[in-house]
Every structure is written in structure tokens, then in C-alpha cells.
Design an enzyme around this catalytic site. Structure first.
Site, PDB file in Angstrom:
ATOM      1  N   GLU A  37       0.863  -1.189   0.000  1.00 36.24           N
ATOM      2  CA  GLU A  37       0.000   0.000   0.000  1.00 36.24           C
ATOM      3  C   GLU A  37       0.895   1.232   0.000  1.00 36.24           C
ATOM      4  O   GLU A  37       1.788   1.354   0.856  1.00 36.24           O
ATOM      5  CB  GLU A  37      -0.903   0.036   1.253  1.00 36.24           C
ATOM      6  CG  GLU A  37      -1.782   1.278   1.301  1.00 36.24           C
ATOM      7  CD  GLU A  37      -2.515   1.467   2.633  1.00 36.24           C
ATOM      8  OE1 GLU A  37      -1.866   1.426   3.698  1.00 36.24           O
ATOM      9  OE2 GLU A  37      -3.741   1.659   2.598  1.00 36.24           O
ATOM     10  N   ARG A  65      -5.147   9.137   2.517  1.00 32.55           N
ATOM     11  CA  ARG A  65      -5.960   9.248   3.724  1.00 32.55           C
ATOM     12  C   ARG A  65      -6.034  10.694   4.214  1.00 32.55           C
ATOM     13  O   ARG A  65      -5.033  11.407   4.223  1.00 32.55           O
ATOM     14  CB  ARG A  65      -5.315   8.351   4.794  1.00 32.55           C
ATOM     15  CG  ARG A  65      -6.215   7.914   5.900  1.00 32.55           C
ATOM     16  CD  ARG A  65      -7.285   6.933   5.523  1.00 32.55           C
ATOM     17  NE  ARG A  65      -6.852   5.569   5.400  1.00 32.55           N
ATOM     18  CZ  ARG A  65      -7.340   4.717   4.492  1.00 32.55           C
ATOM     19  NH1 ARG A  65      -8.257   5.094   3.621  1.00 32.55           N
ATOM     20  NH2 ARG A  65      -6.912   3.478   4.457  1.00 32.55           N
ATOM     21  N   HIS A 118     -12.871   4.113   9.036  1.00 29.12           N
ATOM     22  CA  HIS A 118     -11.876   4.303  10.108  1.00 29.12           C
ATOM     23  C   HIS A 118     -12.516   5.029  11.269  1.00 29.12           C
ATOM     24  O   HIS A 118     -13.289   5.961  11.065  1.00 29.12           O
ATOM     25  CB  HIS A 118     -10.698   5.149   9.596  1.00 29.12           C
ATOM     26  CG  HIS A 118     -10.076   4.539   8.385  1.00 29.12           C
ATOM     27  ND1 HIS A 118     -10.544   4.783   7.129  1.00 29.12           N
ATOM     28  CD2 HIS A 118      -9.069   3.647   8.259  1.00 29.12           C
ATOM     29  CE1 HIS A 118      -9.845   4.069   6.265  1.00 29.12           C
ATOM     30  NE2 HIS A 118      -8.952   3.371   6.921  1.00 29.12           N
ATOM     31  N   LYS A 143     -13.197  -3.001   4.444  1.00 29.66           N
ATOM     32  CA  LYS A 143     -12.181  -2.854   5.501  1.00 29.66           C
ATOM     33  C   LYS A 143     -12.698  -1.994   6.656  1.00 29.66           C
ATOM     34  O   LYS A 143     -13.099  -0.841   6.449  1.00 29.66           O
ATOM     35  CB  LYS A 143     -10.918  -2.212   4.911  1.00 29.66           C
ATOM     36  CG  LYS A 143      -9.852  -1.932   5.940  1.00 29.66           C
ATOM     37  CD  LYS A 143      -8.707  -1.127   5.333  1.00 29.66           C
ATOM     38  CE  LYS A 143      -7.789  -0.612   6.427  1.00 29.66           C
ATOM     39  NZ  LYS A 143      -6.826   0.349   5.902  1.00 29.66           N
ATOM     40  N   SER A 238       7.310  -7.103  25.532  1.00 30.26           N
ATOM     41  CA  SER A 238       7.613  -8.438  26.058  1.00 30.26           C
ATOM     42  C   SER A 238       8.400  -9.247  25.031  1.00 30.26           C
ATOM     43  O   SER A 238       8.105  -9.210  23.833  1.00 30.26           O
ATOM     44  CB  SER A 238       6.299  -9.158  26.381  1.00 30.26           C
ATOM     45  OG  SER A 238       6.564 -10.519  26.630  1.00 30.26           O
ATOM     46  N   SER A 240       8.477 -12.476  25.240  1.00 24.20           N
ATOM     47  CA  SER A 240       7.864 -13.809  25.219  1.00 24.20           C
ATOM     48  C   SER A 240       7.346 -14.197  23.832  1.00 24.20           C
ATOM     49  O   SER A 240       7.534 -15.354  23.425  1.00 24.20           O
ATOM     50  CB  SER A 240       6.741 -13.888  26.251  1.00 24.20           C
ATOM     51  OG  SER A 240       7.268 -13.679  27.532  1.00 24.20           O
ATOM     52  N   ASN A 310       2.329 -17.196  36.889  1.00 27.47           N
ATOM     53  CA  ASN A 310       2.797 -16.571  35.636  1.00 27.47           C
ATOM     54  C   ASN A 310       2.377 -17.388  34.418  1.00 27.47           C
ATOM     55  O   ASN A 310       2.737 -17.041  33.307  1.00 27.47           O
ATOM     56  CB  ASN A 310       4.315 -16.350  35.644  1.00 27.47           C
ATOM     57  CG  ASN A 310       5.091 -17.624  35.388  1.00 27.47           C
ATOM     58  OD1 ASN A 310       4.582 -18.721  35.589  1.00 27.47           O
ATOM     59  ND2 ASN A 310       6.326 -17.491  34.947  1.00 27.47           N
ATOM     60  N   ASP A 325       8.441 -19.040  37.230  1.00 27.85           N
ATOM     61  CA  ASP A 325       9.550 -18.178  37.669  1.00 27.85           C
ATOM     62  C   ASP A 325      10.318 -18.860  38.794  1.00 27.85           C
ATOM     63  O   ASP A 325      11.551 -18.846  38.832  1.00 27.85           O
ATOM     64  CB  ASP A 325       9.012 -16.849  38.238  1.00 27.85           C
ATOM     65  CG  ASP A 325       8.607 -15.877  37.146  1.00 27.85           C
ATOM     66  OD1 ASP A 325       9.109 -16.007  36.018  1.00 27.85           O
ATOM     67  OD2 ASP A 325       7.789 -14.981  37.432  1.00 27.85           O
ATOM     68  N   ALA A 358      11.932  -7.517  47.899  1.00 30.45           N
ATOM     69  CA  ALA A 358      10.837  -8.260  48.533  1.00 30.45           C
ATOM     70  C   ALA A 358       9.576  -8.171  47.675  1.00 30.45           C
ATOM     71  O   ALA A 358       8.466  -8.256  48.173  1.00 30.45           O
ATOM     72  CB  ALA A 358      10.575  -7.701  49.931  1.00 30.45           C
ATOM     73  N   THR A 382      12.454  -1.126  51.605  1.00 27.15           N
ATOM     74  CA  THR A 382      11.353  -0.880  52.539  1.00 27.15           C
ATOM     75  C   THR A 382      11.314  -2.044  53.539  1.00 27.15           C
ATOM     76  O   THR A 382      10.925  -3.163  53.186  1.00 27.15           O
ATOM     77  CB  THR A 382      10.007  -0.780  51.776  1.00 27.15           C
ATOM     78  OG1 THR A 382      10.179   0.165  50.722  1.00 27.15           O
ATOM     79  CG2 THR A 382       8.867  -0.372  52.672  1.00 27.15           C
TER      80      THR A 382
END
Ligand code: NAP
Length: 510
Positions: A37, A65, A118, A143, A238, A240, A310, A325, A358, A382
Site C-alpha cells: 500500500e 488518507r 476508520h 475494511k 515483552s 515472550s 505466571n 519463575d 521483597a 522498605t
């Protein structure tokens, strides 16, 4: 289009100069683009169609556009219509015409027409009506490009693929809509859009051509493709998806793994609504780990102990929750502890371990180490949080200011100190890093934190957050599929992506 039923990635090229547009057409050709495009509204000068069409190697779409639809065209509506009519006769294969103007641009020869709608704000309540009207207009493809306000908005756009009277492209813009772009092919969309240059911001949430092709393998998705994903907020960066999609491919599994941005508090609704896809398994990251544990019908021991999950696996009886983990941190430690003189390893039960932090990661590691009998100490900025965790786990605390006086075999950084962008910080003074100490930094952005660099310089044994990250993903993959993830290839991939050269550059990280 491709000429068969495989979904195609349409490469979006948006440059202000003709020269650059031509160069990117060449670049896209080299990268295997099957459809392009050209966003003519980006051009600073009126389009020179002859130049733009000179080296056409695949079907080209002309799009001009206007700003209200997310474009840049600065002229009048009449001028825009003129450009579109000219593009049609100039030799473009496709033209994108918004639903309100399509009737003003006549069909010409074999040029195919996309009728588009759109909405940069929302998925409007009257979208059914709009879609129905568009299906009746003189177009080859319909679309819909709308904006997700909530993850479940994606399900609304998916509904248009079912029994679509015309080939339909429907996706949500924005980072909450990424799944609709990746899954478009599974649901029968003839193509999805991918930017050649993501930094050109051609559309909110658009993925790059390289990401769609090399991470999500969009052109190989089909109705049988199974869906997995990671739930978090934020989730855009991420790593992953890289690892899991690579592992699926390694084993020849027809599945795709997608990032789902789900705001805090929305997890229960999201899981319930997305049952209809269905999604077979999720990785879960901040801020949903506790809620995921809470919502699960079954929990593994690590989830029971830590109250955080997780990983969620779909089962007929509900979600099964795991915490990889915790296991990954122990696996990392065991894989990286140096052997003693007789070649054996010191068992974890004989180690004195100082945990810094912690929070969630500290909790997962602390429970696991305590269970394995390590002599555990926790120090946290802390004090009350350290106190609370130590009481739950059953170990001792050390005042944060006194952490350098601890004599230990292993120190584990579970704080975010040293993480990008604060790369010049370390949770301990370098003088603490003496020979014989094992230093484990769970931070992995960057992999070589200041702590790791100083540990290396001072001759300590060390292991990084990448080790733990790759192992937790591999354990998840085993839960998803029953198969082993390719560990060496995963380490290599993550290290390549995290290398200073590639950080933040989406197209080169693959
Ligand atoms: P979290 O729950 O938000 O906990 C953050 C911890 O960092 C808290 O103990 C906090 O202390 C401490 N902290 C933050 N800024 C500090 C500072 N300037 N000085 C001293 N302590 C500071 O986060 P989490 O989920 O446990 O994640 C912690 C780190 O683990 C992350 O930054 C990430 O890099 C790493 N991680 C690694 C993996 C992996 O697979 N390798 C996975 C997840 C996370 P306070 O209690 O005083 O605020």
C-alpha cells in the site's frame, strides 16, 4: 493478492519523498512483499505516478488518507478525490476508498476497490449498520479499522469475519488491538497491514512487516492455528512472543503466541470473553500475577506458596495456574553454580543466600530456596516488606543499610536496581563482590547490568536474568505443548535482541 487462500501481509509504505518511497518499494520487494500500500497522503509533493509505478513487482494499493481518518492529506476533499481517480487510471491494482466517498470514484478496468471505514476513537455501537451498508457498496474488499478501548473490542471485530458477505478486513487499532491484526488471517481476512518502517507511525498499533512475517508467521496462519499469548500491562515490549513463536516453529506446531494488553482489574472479564477464540494458554505478567492465581481452578505448589501465577493453562475444569519463575530461578542457579574440588556441586541446602528485594520475583525465589533448605536472608529498601516476606517464608531479614555486612555464598538481586534506563546503578557496592561469591542478577534489560559487570571484574561466579527468563519461558512452553523448547536457540535469540545495537529497534531484533 497472492493468488491462493493464504493471508497476505500488505506492506504499508509512507514517505514524504518519492525517492524514499521508490527505495522502500525496492526494499519491500527484497524482503518478499506480496502486496504494497502506498500512502500517497504522506508525499510532500503531488504524486508522480509514473515514478511510483516504474518498478512494480507486486500488486499496489493507492491510498490518500485524510486527517480525520488518521492520514496526512492537507488538500481539499475535491483534490483528494482527483488524486484517487488519477491513481485508478495510472496503473495501481487496488484503490482504497472510504465508505462516504466510494460512490464518487467510478470503477475503472480491472482495478480492485477496498471500501474502508476508520474510527480513531472507538468501536462505535452502530458498526453493524456501517458494515452492512459497506457490503452493499461497489467494492471487492470491505475494511473496518476501528480503535479498541477494551481488549474485548477485538472480539467485536472478529465477529464480522463469520459469514462475511464480502472478503473482509477488520482490525482494531491501538496496542490493545494487536491480537486482531495477528489473528486476521486465522479468521479469513485476505490480508493484514504491516509497516515497512514502524517509526513512521502510519497507524496506531500497526506491527512491522518483519514482525508479522518473522515472529508471527502471519502468512502461514489458517483457521486451525491455535492461539496462546501473554497477558500484561504494559506488554508491548515483552520478549515472550519471540521465544514462544520460535519454539512453535521449531517443533512445526501450527500455533501463534500474541501479546494481549489487559488493564489492571480486567483479567476476569478478559479470560471469560476470550474463551470463545479459544486461547489455550497464557503467560501472565505484571500486574496480573496475583489475580491470575486467585481466578484459577487449580494451582501448582509454587502458586499456592507464592500467591502469584505466571502461567495459565486452559482445561475443561477451568484455568490451571503455574509459577515457572520459581522453578526457573532454581534451575538457573543449579545450572550455573561452580563445582567444588571433587567435581560435585554444593547442594542448595548448604548455601547461605542473600536476597535483595521483597517484590514478586523475590517472593517466588525465596519460597523455592526456603523449600530447598537454603539458609536465607532478605534485605529490602522498605523494611516492612522484607519483614512481611521473611515472616511468610520463615527466614531472617537484614536491614537494607547492613546488607554489605552479610557473609553469604550467593547474592540474588530481585530489585529493579540496574534495570534500563538506570543502568549505572547497582544494588550493592563493588567491594561486596568477593572471590567465591555467586552473583545472580534477575534483571535482564540489559543483561550485563553494572552488578554483573562488577561481579565479572572481581572474579565472582555470576548468572544473569536472561538465564532465568529463558528457562521460565521454556517451562511454560512445556506446559503449553508437552515439548521441550530449544534452549540454546532461545538464549541466542534473547541475547541478540537485547544486544545494545538492537535494543529498541523492532525490525532488527528478529
Ligand atoms: P516488584 O514486585 O515491583 O518489586 C521491586 C523490588 O525492587 C522491591 O523490592 C523494591 O523495593 C525494589 N526496588 C525498586 N527500586 C529500588 C531502589 N531504587 N533501591 C532499592 N530497591 C528498589 O518487581 P518484581 O516483579 O519483583 O521484579 C523485580 C525485578 O526482577 C524486575 O525489575 C525485573 O528486572 C526482574 N525480573 C526478572 C525476570 C526474569 O525472568 N529474569 C522476571 C521478572 C522480573 P521496595 O519494596 O522498597 O519498593
Amino acid at each position: 493478492m497472492a493468488g491462493n487462500n493464504s493471508p497476505v501481509i500488505c506492506v504499508v509504505i509512507a514517505r514524504t519523498r518519492h525517492k524514499m518511497m521508490q527505495a522502500e518499494i525496492e526494499q519491500a520487494a527484497k524482503q518478499g512483499a506480496k502486496m504494497i500500500e502506498l500512502r500517497l497522503d504522506f508525499l510532500a509533493k503531488p504524486p508522480d505516478y509514473k515514478r511510483l509505478l516504474a518498478n512494480k513487482h507486486c500488486p499496489l494499493i493507492a491510498t490518500v488518507r485524510r486527517p480525520a481518518d488518521g492520514g496526512r492529506f492537507a488538500g481539499t476533499e475535491e483534490e483528494r478525490l482527483m488524486l484517487l481517480r488519477q491513481a485508478v487510471v495510472a496503473g495501481f491494482d487496488w484503490v482504497d476508498l472510504e465508505t462516504d466517498i466510494i460512490d464518487r470514484v467510478p470503477r475503472f478496468g480491472k482495478v480492485k476497490r477496498i471500501v474502508s471505514y476508520h474510527n480513531l476513537r472507538e468501536v462505535p455501537t452502530n458498526l453493524d449498520e456501517i458494515y452492512k451498508h459497506m457490503c452493499e457498496q461497489d467494492a471487492d474488499v470491505v475494511k473496518l479499522s476501528v480503535t479498541a478501548q477494551h481488549p474485548t473490542d477485538n472480539l467485536r471485530v472478529f465477529s464480522y469475519f463469520k459469514d462475511a458477505p464480502k472478503p473482509t478486513i477488520a482490525h482494531c487499532m491501538g496496542d490493545m488491538g494487536i491480537c486482531s491484526r495477528v489473528l486476521a488471517g486465522k479468521f479469513g481476512s485476505p490480508f493484514t497491514y504491516g509497516a515497512l518502517n514502524k517509526e513512521r507511525t502510519v497507524a496506531p498499533g500497526i506491527l512491522s512487516f518483519a514482525e508479522l512475517k518473522k515472529i508471527y508467521h502471519f502468512e502461514e496462519t489458517n483457521p486451525a492455528t491455535e492461539v496462546y499469548g501473554v497477558i500484561g500491562d504494559p506488554v508491548g515490549h515483552s520478549l515472550s512472543p519471540l521465544l514462544h513463536n520460535m519454539a512453535f516453529r521449531h517443533h512445526g506446531i501450527n500455533a501463534v503466541y500474541i501479546p494481549f494488553r489487559v488493564p489492571r482489574g480486567d483479567l476476569a472479564t478478559f479470560l471469560k470473553k476470550f474463551e470463545q477464540l479459544p486461547v489455550r494458554g497464557y503467560s501472565v505478567t505484571l500486574p496480573h500475577k496475583e489475580e491470575a492465581a486467585h481466578l484459577a481452578a487449580w494451582k501448582d505448589e509454587a502458586v499456592e506458596l507464592t500467591g502469584a501465577a505466571n502461567t495459565l493453562i486452559r482445561s475443561p475444569a477451568g484455568w490451571r495456574a503455574y509459577n515457572t519463575d520459581a522453578q526457573a530461578s532454581i534451575d538457573s542457579l543449579e545450572a550455573n553454580m561452580l563445582p567444588i574440588a571433587d567435581g560435585t556441586q554444593i547442594p542448595i541446602s548448604s548455601l547461605t543466600v542473600l536476597i535483595l528485594g521483597a517484590g514478586g520475583v523475590a517472593r517466588a525465589i525465596a519460597y523455592m530456596l526456603q523449600k530447598r533448605g537454603a539458609n536465607l536472608l532478605i534485605a529490602n529498601r522498605t523494611g516492612e516488606r522484607a519483614q512481611k516476606l521473611a515472616q511468610e517464608v520463615g527466614c531472617r531479614i537484614v536491614d537494607w543499610q547492613a546488607r554489605h555486612s552479610v557473609l553469604c555464598d550467593v547474592v540474588i538481586n530481585c530489585t529493579s536496581v540496574g534495570m534500563h534506563p538506570n543502568v549505572d546503578e547497582s544494588p550493592v557496592h563493588s567491594s561486596f563482590l568477593t572471590l567465591g561469591l555467586t552473583v545472580f542478577d534477575t534483571v535482564y534489560t540489559p543483561e550485563t547490568t553494572l552488578l554483573i559487570r562488577e561481579a565479572h571484574e572481581r572474579g565472582c561466579n555470576f548468572l544473569t536474568g536472561v538465564d532465568m527468563f529463558v528457562r521460565q519461558a521454556a517451562l511454560q512452553f512445556k506446559l503449553f505443548t508437552g515439548l521441550d523448547a530449544p534452549l540454546d536457540a532461545s538464549f541466542e535469540l534473547v541475547r541478540k535482541v537485547l544486544s545494545p545495537v538492537n535494543l529498541g529497534q523492532d525490525d532488527t531484533r528478529i
